[in-house]
Design an enzyme around this catalytic site. Structure first.
Site, PDB file in Angstrom:
ATOM      1  N   LYS A   1      -6.494   6.672  12.151  1.00 22.76           N
ATOM      2  CA  LYS A   1      -6.822   7.251  10.844  1.00 22.76           C
ATOM      3  C   LYS A   1      -7.308   8.692  10.968  1.00 22.76           C
ATOM      4  CE  LYS A   1      -7.979   2.804   8.867  1.00 22.76           C
ATOM      5  NZ  LYS A   1      -9.029   1.971   8.248  1.00 22.76           N
ATOM      6  N   LYS A   8      -4.308   0.687  14.792  1.00 22.05           N
ATOM      7  CA  LYS A   8      -4.234   1.639  13.688  1.00 22.05           C
ATOM      8  C   LYS A   8      -4.918   2.961  14.057  1.00 22.05           C
ATOM      9  CE  LYS A   8      -6.572  -1.139  10.883  1.00 22.05           C
ATOM     10  NZ  LYS A   8      -7.483  -1.718   9.855  1.00 22.05           N
ATOM     11  N   CYS A  37      -7.836 -10.853   0.295  1.00 25.87           N
ATOM     12  CA  CYS A  37      -7.965 -10.469   1.704  1.00 25.87           C
ATOM     13  C   CYS A  37      -8.111 -11.708   2.589  1.00 25.87           C
ATOM     14  CB  CYS A  37      -9.160  -9.547   1.908  1.00 25.87           C
ATOM     15  SG  CYS A  37      -9.345  -9.114   3.648  1.00 25.87           S
ATOM     16  N   ARG A  49      -2.147   6.379   9.710  1.00 26.41           N
ATOM     17  CA  ARG A  49      -2.098   5.945   8.303  1.00 26.41           C
ATOM     18  C   ARG A  49      -2.158   7.155   7.359  1.00 26.41           C
ATOM     19  NH1 ARG A  49      -4.235   0.595   8.052  1.00 26.41           N
ATOM     20  NH2 ARG A  49      -3.556  -0.531   9.898  1.00 26.41           N
ATOM     21  N   ARG A  89       0.848  -1.204   0.000  1.00 27.99           N
ATOM     22  CA  ARG A  89       0.000   0.000   0.000  1.00 27.99           C
ATOM     23  C   ARG A  89       0.880   1.250   0.000  1.00 27.99           C
ATOM     24  NH1 ARG A  89      -4.111  -0.201   4.752  1.00 27.99           N
ATOM     25  NH2 ARG A  89      -5.144  -1.778   3.471  1.00 27.99           N
ATOM     26  N   CYS A 138     -16.579  -8.696   4.975  1.00 27.04           N
ATOM     27  CA  CYS A 138     -16.591  -9.045   6.402  1.00 27.04           C
ATOM     28  C   CYS A 138     -16.959  -7.780   7.184  1.00 27.04           C
ATOM     29  CB  CYS A 138     -15.232  -9.607   6.833  1.00 27.04           C
ATOM     30  SG  CYS A 138     -14.015  -8.361   7.263  1.00 27.04           S
ATOM     31  N   CYS A 155     -14.226  -2.005   5.491  1.00 19.47           N
ATOM     32  CA  CYS A 155     -13.245  -1.265   4.692  1.00 19.47           C
ATOM     33  C   CYS A 155     -13.880  -0.351   3.642  1.00 19.47           C
ATOM     34  CB  CYS A 155     -12.268  -2.225   4.035  1.00 19.47           C
ATOM     35  SG  CYS A 155     -11.303  -3.144   5.251  1.00 19.47           S
ATOM     36  N   CYS A 204     -15.279  -3.362  -1.023  1.00 23.56           N
ATOM     37  CA  CYS A 204     -13.905  -3.598  -0.571  1.00 23.56           C
ATOM     38  C   CYS A 204     -13.280  -4.688  -1.436  1.00 23.56           C
ATOM     39  CB  CYS A 204     -13.896  -3.999   0.894  1.00 23.56           C
ATOM     40  SG  CYS A 204     -14.482  -5.684   1.151  1.00 23.56           S
TER      41      CYS A 204
END
Ligand code: SRM
Ligand code: SF4
Length: 543
Positions: free
Chosen positions: A213, A211, A438, A146, A77, A477, A481, A432
């Site tokens: 954001k 994480k 994934c 991120r 990424r 899921c 995302c 996503c």
């Protein structure tokens, strides 16, 4: 579980601590030719370098049966703060997709590029190629801040330029200071074994609990879904100038099926800061999360749980204590919509910008649309900017009036004017990545989107709702995302071919939708939608 065990830091905390500032044993893992994988601890550390180990799930069972290790490859990424890159950088990413990845380029829901299918032996060359273009992958993933997002708003160029500058400053300020990235990927000088440990002034020894954001929105557009982020900045503009930001805290999407202790959350507005305070705000909010976030349970470790558990008053006080200044009362603002606005628009600087709809952000050359070739030719011929949007789309930006016809011709001849023919349902849709790359996907998303859209559009048409401005989002899921919990209609993967159905998100990204039914097949989903569309057609208000 004993209390001591319950409060013990999770394993990832130990891996971070032992990693020698994110070096781990990555160099050994990369050199190990006996496997296409890296060591288990290194799979955690590599995330901080923007690299995820994956395997092709379409052939996983077959490989297991043949007693072969999974078909490992890596997702990489690339951070693009604010989503803005140059045509040269675009060409660099395009070349890398052909040279070392699976021949496609993926635009993400957070204004970044992703490559899939990079083999271990090609990782170093790939990261070097990305850095040659003055882009990087450090902190694109991992327990750190991120990619910092910013509305790629083309119309009001002056406010956009100011906001983008702050987004980039925040991004730079929160980038980890470790030399590990340069050492491992860019052949930088090795750390002297006798030298004192490097200082991570913001993150410390353990980085963040999870994480983190940040997004910056420029009203009236909420195209970045700012309230889905740990920390948000809502630009406040007066007379065409940026005068400050409303600061939002504690948003997030991820949840676990059947675990009510986990939930999506809309951020709260904490207060107002001046532009000059924006970087300090980010630093202090991040260090509050560093010190108070839950390190004993990764499912409870995002900042949204810190905010939900401790409350806004506590946060305001803790912030003021650390920062030495308090946030001012929030300024009025109004969002009118989420998503992107497609087609051509002229900015207040006289330049032209065109927003293209990219199906699920996947750029490839197909019979219908030659995305890579068309955009490559455009990047080779003009000197503006490429702006990635938070909705997996791209804006070709800053086109001189006399260049517009050439760009238009290239778009048309390569099949890239899809925004002209799609209905709002298609244009608003997000999916996503999910299968086959994934590792967490429970059901299809990106690959299923075209069929799903055709079915749902069919039902809308039957009710005379062809042009209904609905937002549909699908994820494989509950991690969220594609930010499904903000959509009018959302499918969240539960098992192969089965989804939980959510309905009723707000039109401006300020209200979560609600779970309507669980574990449904497509047939059942369409039945439920049929009922709701019938009522919507009959009972809705004029606007
Ligand atoms: Fe995500 C994990 C893809 C945006 C919440 N996400 C993943 C991983 C890395 C799977 C994994 O951990 O093994 C996925 C890689 C799939 C692949 O093959 O590429 C993945 N996430 C994506 C992308 C590519 C989706 C897309 O189709 O565009 C987006 C990349 C963004 C970027 O450029 O940085 C992406 N992920 C998001 C968003 C949307 C956002 O941030 O605006 C969310 C919801 C917001 C949030 O964070 O709350 C999101 N991803 C997650 C979560 C759940 C986190 C949580 O709080 O529970 C996971 C799982 C995890 O972290 O454990 C996850
Ligand atoms: Fe994977 Fe789930 Fe994220 Fe989709 S929502 S990319 S399936 S983690």
């Amino acid at each position: 579980m004993s209390d001591a065990k319950k409060d013990a830091p999770v394993e990832v905390e130990g891996i971070k601590e032992r990693s020698n500032r994110l070096r781990g044993t990555l160099l050994d893992s990369l050199g190990d030719r006996a496997t296409g994988a890296i060591s288990e601890d290194d799979t955690q550390i590599s995330k901080f370098h923007g690299i995820y180990q994956q395997d092709d799930r379409d052939i996983r069972a077959e490989r297991t049966e043949a007693k072969l290790e999974p078909a490992h490859s890596f997702m990489v990424r690339v951070r693009v703060p604010g989503g803005v890159c140059t045509p040269e950088q675009w060409l660099g990413m395009d070349a890398l997709a052909q040279d070392h990845a699976n021949g496609t380029l993926r635009l993400t829901t957070r204004q970044a590029f992703q490559f899939h299918g990079i083999l271990k032996g090609n990782l170093k060359a790939s990261i070097q190629a990305i850095n040659t273009e003055v882009l990087d992958t450090i902190a694109a993933c991992g327990d750190v801040n991120r990619n910092v997002m910013c509305t790629p708003l083309p119309e009001t160029s002056r406010v956009h330029a100011s906001a983008l500058r702050y987004a980039r400053d925040i991004s730079d300020h929160l980038t980890p200071r470790t030399g590990a990235y340069h050492e491992i990927w860019l052949d930088g000088d090795k750390l002297d074994p006798g030298a004192p440990p490097e200082v991570e002034p913001i993150y410390g020894d353990h980085y963040l609990p999870r994480k983190f954001k940040i997004a910056m929105a420029i009203p009236p557009q909420n195209d970045v879904d700012v309230l889905a982020h740990d920390l948000g900045y809502i630009a406040i503009e007066r007379g065409g100038r940026l005068v400050g930001f409303n600061v939002t805290v504690g948003g997030g999407m991820g949840a676990t099926h059947g675990d009510p202790a986990t939930f999506p959350r809309i951020a709260d507005v904490l207060g107002f800061c001046t532009p000059a305070q924006a970087v300090a705000v980010a630093e202090h909010i991040v260090t509050i999360q560093r010190d108070f976030g839950d390190r004993t349970n990764r499912k409870h470790a995002r900042f949204k749980y810190t905010v939900a558990d401790r409350g806004l008053e506590w946060l305001r006080e803790e912030f003021a204590r650390r920062a030495g200044f308090a946030l001012l009362p929030a300024a009025p603002f109004a969002f009118t919509h989420v998503g992107d606005r497609y087609g051509w628009v002229r900015g207040d600087d006289g330049l032209w910008h065109v927003t293209l709809y990219v199906p699920a952000g996947r750029l490839a050359d197909t019979d219908d649309a030659r995305w890579l070739t068309g955009l490559r030719l455009i990047a080779q011929q003009y000197a503006g900017e490429f702006r990635l949007t938070a909705n997996q789309n791209v804006i070709i930006s800053g086109i001189q009036p006399d260049e517009r016809a050439t760009v238009e011709h290239l778009l048309e001849t390569h099949g890239l004017e899809q925004w002209k023919t799609l209905t709002p349902l298609g244009l608003n849709a997000l999916a996503c990545v999910a299968l086959p790359t994934c590792g967490l996907a429970m059901a299809e998303a990106e690959r299923y989107l075209p069929d799903l859209l055709a079915s749902v559009q069919g039902r809308l048409d039957q009710h005379g709702l062809r042009e209904a401005d609905l937002v549909l989002r699908i994820t494989g899921c509950p991690n969220g995302c594609a930010r499904p919990y903000l959509a009018d209609v959302a499918l969240v993967g539960k098992a192969p071919g089965r989804y939980n159905l959510f309905l009723g998100g707000g039109t401006s990204g300020e209200r979560l939708n609600q779970l309507v039914a669980e574990n449904l097949s497509e047939e059942k989903i369409l039945e439920v939608l049929d009922d709701h569309f019938a009522r919507y057609a009959a009972e809705r208000n004029g606007d």
